[in-house]
Motif scaffolding. Structure first.
Motif, PDB file in Angstrom:
ATOM      1  N   ALA B  89       0.839  -1.207   0.000  1.00 25.28           N
ATOM      2  CA  ALA B  89       0.000   0.000   0.000  1.00 25.28           C
ATOM      3  C   ALA B  89       0.874   1.257   0.000  1.00 25.28           C
ATOM      4  CB  ALA B  89      -0.934   0.000   1.210  1.00 25.28           C
ATOM      5  N   THR B  90       2.016   1.186   0.655  1.00 22.88           N
ATOM      6  CA  THR B  90       2.943   2.318   0.666  1.00 22.88           C
ATOM      7  C   THR B  90       3.393   2.637  -0.760  1.00 22.88           C
ATOM      8  OG1 THR B  90       3.742   1.797   2.876  1.00 22.88           O
ATOM      9  CG2 THR B  90       5.203   3.121   1.504  1.00 22.88           C
ATOM     10  N   ALA B  91       3.777   1.578  -1.467  1.00 27.48           N
ATOM     11  CA  ALA B  91       4.230   1.769  -2.848  1.00 27.48           C
ATOM     12  C   ALA B  91       3.106   2.326  -3.708  1.00 27.48           C
ATOM     13  CB  ALA B  91       4.726   0.432  -3.407  1.00 27.48           C
ATOM     14  N   ILE B  92       1.916   1.762  -3.557  1.00 33.08           N
ATOM     15  CA  ILE B  92       0.787   2.206  -4.395  1.00 33.08           C
ATOM     16  C   ILE B  92       0.481   3.680  -4.128  1.00 33.08           C
ATOM     17  CG2 ILE B  92      -1.681   1.891  -4.867  1.00 33.08           C
ATOM     18  CD1 ILE B  92      -1.274  -1.092  -4.010  1.00 33.08           C
ATOM     19  N   LYS B  93       0.383   4.028  -2.858  1.00 30.94           N
ATOM     20  CA  LYS B  93       0.005   5.406  -2.511  1.00 30.94           C
ATOM     21  C   LYS B  93       1.083   6.401  -2.950  1.00 30.94           C
ATOM     22  CE  LYS B  93      -2.796   8.389  -0.501  1.00 30.94           C
ATOM     23  NZ  LYS B  93      -4.240   8.554  -0.705  1.00 30.94           N
ATOM     24  N   ARG B  94       2.336   5.982  -2.870  1.00 30.62           N
ATOM     25  CA  ARG B  94       3.402   6.911  -3.295  1.00 30.62           C
ATOM     26  C   ARG B  94       3.437   7.072  -4.814  1.00 30.62           C
ATOM     27  NH1 ARG B  94       8.478   6.925   0.802  1.00 30.62           N
ATOM     28  NH2 ARG B  94       7.270   7.075   2.716  1.00 30.62           N
ATOM     29  N   MET B  95       3.111   5.983  -5.523  1.00 33.59           N
ATOM     30  CA  MET B  95       3.060   6.062  -6.983  1.00 33.59           C
ATOM     31  C   MET B  95       1.813   6.804  -7.455  1.00 33.59           C
ATOM     32  SD  MET B  95       5.729   4.555  -8.196  1.00 33.59           S
ATOM     33  CE  MET B  95       5.365   4.211  -9.916  1.00 33.59           C
ATOM     34  N   TRP B  96       0.718   6.626  -6.732  1.00 31.18           N
ATOM     35  CA  TRP B  96      -0.576   7.178  -7.138  1.00 31.18           C
ATOM     36  C   TRP B  96      -1.148   7.992  -5.960  1.00 31.18           C
ATOM     37  CZ3 TRP B  96      -3.017   5.764 -11.865  1.00 31.18           C
ATOM     38  CH2 TRP B  96      -2.388   4.732 -12.581  1.00 31.18           C
ATOM     39  N   PRO B  97      -0.548   9.109  -5.637  1.00 28.28           N
ATOM     40  CA  PRO B  97      -0.973   9.846  -4.432  1.00 28.28           C
ATOM     41  C   PRO B  97      -2.418  10.337  -4.481  1.00 28.28           C
ATOM     42  CG  PRO B  97       0.782  11.024  -5.622  1.00 28.28           C
ATOM     43  CD  PRO B  97       0.597   9.725  -6.317  1.00 28.28           C
ATOM     44  N   ASP B  98      -2.987  10.421  -5.692  1.00 26.03           N
ATOM     45  CA  ASP B  98      -4.378  10.890  -5.767  1.00 26.03           C
ATOM     46  C   ASP B  98      -5.388   9.753  -5.617  1.00 26.03           C
ATOM     47  OD1 ASP B  98      -3.449   9.822  -8.188  1.00 26.03           O
ATOM     48  OD2 ASP B  98      -5.088  10.777  -9.299  1.00 26.03           O
ATOM     49  N   ARG B  99      -4.897   8.514  -5.523  1.00 18.94           N
ATOM     50  CA  ARG B  99      -5.810   7.381  -5.332  1.00 18.94           C
ATOM     51  C   ARG B  99      -6.087   7.184  -3.855  1.00 18.94           C
ATOM     52  NH1 ARG B  99      -6.530   4.906 -10.511  1.00 18.94           N
ATOM     53  NH2 ARG B  99      -5.912   6.718 -11.716  1.00 18.94           N
ATOM     54  N   PHE B 100      -7.240   6.611  -3.555  1.00 14.43           N
ATOM     55  CA  PHE B 100      -7.577   6.242  -2.187  1.00 14.43           C
ATOM     56  C   PHE B 100      -7.111   4.793  -2.008  1.00 14.43           C
ATOM     57  CE2 PHE B 100      -9.951   9.902  -3.143  1.00 14.43           C
ATOM     58  CZ  PHE B 100     -10.190  10.555  -1.945  1.00 14.43           C
ATOM     59  N   VAL B 101      -6.313   4.570  -0.989  1.00 12.71           N
ATOM     60  CA  VAL B 101      -5.665   3.261  -0.825  1.00 12.71           C
ATOM     61  C   VAL B 101      -5.981   2.709   0.562  1.00 12.71           C
ATOM     62  CG1 VAL B 101      -3.430   2.067  -0.780  1.00 12.71           C
ATOM     63  CG2 VAL B 101      -3.814   3.927  -2.429  1.00 12.71           C
ATOM     64  N   PHE B 102      -6.272   1.421   0.612  1.00 14.57           N
ATOM     65  CA  PHE B 102      -6.471   0.808   1.930  1.00 14.57           C
ATOM     66  C   PHE B 102      -5.888  -0.597   1.959  1.00 14.57           C
ATOM     67  CE2 PHE B 102     -10.221  -0.616  -0.443  1.00 14.57           C
ATOM     68  CZ  PHE B 102     -10.348  -1.942  -0.050  1.00 14.57           C
ATOM     69  N   THR B 103      -5.566  -1.047   3.169  1.00 16.19           N
ATOM     70  CA  THR B 103      -5.263  -2.462   3.382  1.00 16.19           C
ATOM     71  C   THR B 103      -6.404  -3.058   4.184  1.00 16.19           C
ATOM     72  OG1 THR B 103      -4.139  -2.290   5.528  1.00 16.19           O
ATOM     73  CG2 THR B 103      -2.795  -1.909   3.563  1.00 16.19           C
ATOM     74  N   TYR B 104      -6.633  -4.331   3.969  1.00 13.78           N
ATOM     75  CA  TYR B 104      -7.660  -5.066   4.718  1.00 13.78           C
ATOM     76  C   TYR B 104      -6.958  -6.304   5.241  1.00 13.78           C
ATOM     77  CZ  TYR B 104     -12.102  -7.388   5.738  1.00 13.78           C
ATOM     78  OH  TYR B 104     -13.148  -8.010   6.373  1.00 13.78           O
ATOM     79  N   GLN B 105      -6.793  -6.406   6.571  1.00 13.06           N
ATOM     80  CA  GLN B 105      -5.936  -7.466   7.108  1.00 13.06           C
ATOM     81  C   GLN B 105      -6.508  -8.097   8.375  1.00 13.06           C
ATOM     82  OE1 GLN B 105      -2.606  -4.233   7.000  1.00 13.06           O
ATOM     83  NE2 GLN B 105      -1.538  -6.187   7.036  1.00 13.06           N
ATOM     84  N   GLY B 106      -6.250  -9.365   8.553  1.00  8.07           N
ATOM     85  CA  GLY B 106      -6.603 -10.041   9.800  1.00  8.07           C
ATOM     86  C   GLY B 106      -5.524  -9.826  10.846  1.00  8.07           C
ATOM     87  N   ASP B 107      -5.769 -10.372  12.044  1.00 13.82           N
ATOM     88  CA  ASP B 107      -4.815 -10.175  13.139  1.00 13.82           C
ATOM     89  C   ASP B 107      -3.560 -11.022  12.953  1.00 13.82           C
ATOM     90  OD1 ASP B 107      -6.902 -12.092  13.538  1.00 13.82           O
ATOM     91  OD2 ASP B 107      -6.167 -12.475  15.549  1.00 13.82           O
TER      92      ASP B 107
END
Ligand SMILES: Cc1ncc(C[n+]2csc(CCOP(=O)(O)OP(=O)(O)O)c2C)c(N)n1
Ligand code: SF4
Ligand code: SF4
Ligand code: SF4
Ligand SMILES: [Mg+2]
Lengths: 76, 270
Positions: B89-107
């Motif tokens: 998600a870090t890579a995606i958001k830095r490449m595409w700062p105008d996109r809304f980015v989320f992670t969905y993760q279990g414990d």
């Protein structure tokens, strides 16, 4: 006098019979069938006319299988 | 039987007040009956629909029961290696700062194998949203103990209950990341009752609104059930969750707009 009335439609083939909706209904409008659906789950059905369309059951249903209707009707 | 109570005068399209969002793909979810994963998926997709973000959002799915989230969420998604969603998600958001980015993760994903990625993404103050489904167990692989498993809780790898002398203490990841300067909004919610679900949806909305202002990480823990792993019915598991999980993982906001809102002492007490 106008009254708010609701109705629900349950996609019974997608229902997994978890019963979470039953606990959330303030009017005990939902119960489980004895029969099972194509996947082998007992499924939720409407068992009275008291639904107000509050959406509780639909919001809490993990599989999102409930559609809720609501309208003003004239009381008899 | 059902048709006996059908109100055909009301059952018209113009009277629909709630239906499954189109952002959830029209196929059965792979989750066990009553599992909170499905409810969180739906709240997330409803929020993106209401905000008009379907084609502006990129999600990252984890390893765990929600590994197939990309099959259910009708948005752009990538699947990360176990625990690495925040790195991706870090890579995606830095490449595409105008996109809304989320992670969905279990414990198991976020708080065990992915602890390093979680903490460093939060500490760097990346500008995405993290959604953390804490069911205190490795659901997918057969109910093994997770870092989040409660003291004395039985799992397949702690059949006599988690003995904290040998197995250590449950990890409150959410309180932990709240201490880091890179987190902006940190909250703990649930989805077992209608009011809890509504609050979770509000939290998700707030998290995505925060992304518009690039404020840092918004972190939403959802305490959820794993009725298969806990070996209970869904309704029993929700009750067990209220009685056992919530006292240890109390619901509510922990950090709002970059400011801690609960006393720090509570976060280190076990
Ligand atoms: C590198 C790696 N290690 C271990 C696994 C096995 N594995 C798959 S899912 C999982 C744990 C998932 O638990 P959690 O993140 O809590 O998700 P849940 O199923 O409970 O939602 C593990 C250990 C894996 N797939 N990859
Ligand atoms: S909409 Fe409200 S009243 Fe109607 S069945 Fe669902 S929970 Fe009950
Ligand atoms: S909550 Fe949904 S899946 Fe569960 S029994 Fe009710 S309608 Fe069926
Ligand atoms: S194993 Fe647990 S977390 Fe996985 S789908 Fe079933 S109830 Fe949900
Ligand atoms: Mg888990």
């Amino acid at each position: 006098m106008a009254k708010i009335k609701g109705d629900i439609v349950i996609n019974v083939e997608r229902c997994k019979g978890c019963e979470v909706c039953i606990a959330s209904c303030p009017f005990s409008t939902i119960a489980m069938t004895k029969e099972v659906n194509g996947k082998g789950y007992h499924y939720a059905v409407k068992v009275n006319d008291d639904c107000t369309g509050c959406m509780n059951c639909a919001i809490v249903c993990p599989d999102g299988v409930i559609t809720v209707y609501r309208a003003k009707v004239m009381a008899e | 039987m059902e048709e006996q109570f059908a109100k055909l005068d009301i059952r018209k399209n113009e009277n629909i007040v709630y239906k499954r969002t189109d952002l959830l793909v029209d196929r059965p979810l792979s989750y066990c009956p009553g599992c909170g994963h499905g409810t969180v998926h739906r709240m997330l997709m409803e929020t993106l629909e209401e905000m008009g973000l379907q084609d502006k959002t990129i999600g990252v799915s984890p390893v765990g029961c929600s590994v197939l989230a990309y099959d259910f969420m009708n948005i752009d998604m990538l699947g990360a290696a176990h625990g690495r969603a925040p790195a991706l998600a870090t890579a995606i958001k830095r490449m595409w700062p105008d996109r809304f980015v989320f992670t969905y993760q279990g414990d198991g994903d976020l708080a065990a194998i992915g602890t390093a990625e979680t903490i460093h993404a939060c500490n760097r103050g990346e500008h995405f949203t993290m959604i953390f489904i804490n069911n205190g167990i490795y659901g997918m692989t057969g109910g093994q103990m997770a870092p989040t498993t409660l003291p004395n809780m039985r799992t397949s790898t702690s059949p006599y209950g988690r003995d904290t002398n040998i197995m250590g203490f449950p990890l409150k990841m959410t309180e932990l990341v709240a201490q880091l300067p890179g987190t902006y909004y940190v909250t703990r919610q649930a989805v077992h009752t209608p009011s809890a679900v509504r609050k979770t949806k509000k939290a998700i909305r707030k998290a995505f609104e925060n992304q518009k202002n690039k404020t840092g990480i918004s972190f939403i823990e959802v305490v959820s059930n794993c009725n298969s792993g806990w070996k209970m019915t869904p309704v029993q598991s929700n009750k067990w969750m209220e009685e056992n999980m919530f006292p240890f993982y109390p619901l509510g906001d922990i950090k709002i707009d970059g400011v801690l809102v609960t006393p720090k002492a509570e976060t280190v007490k076990v």
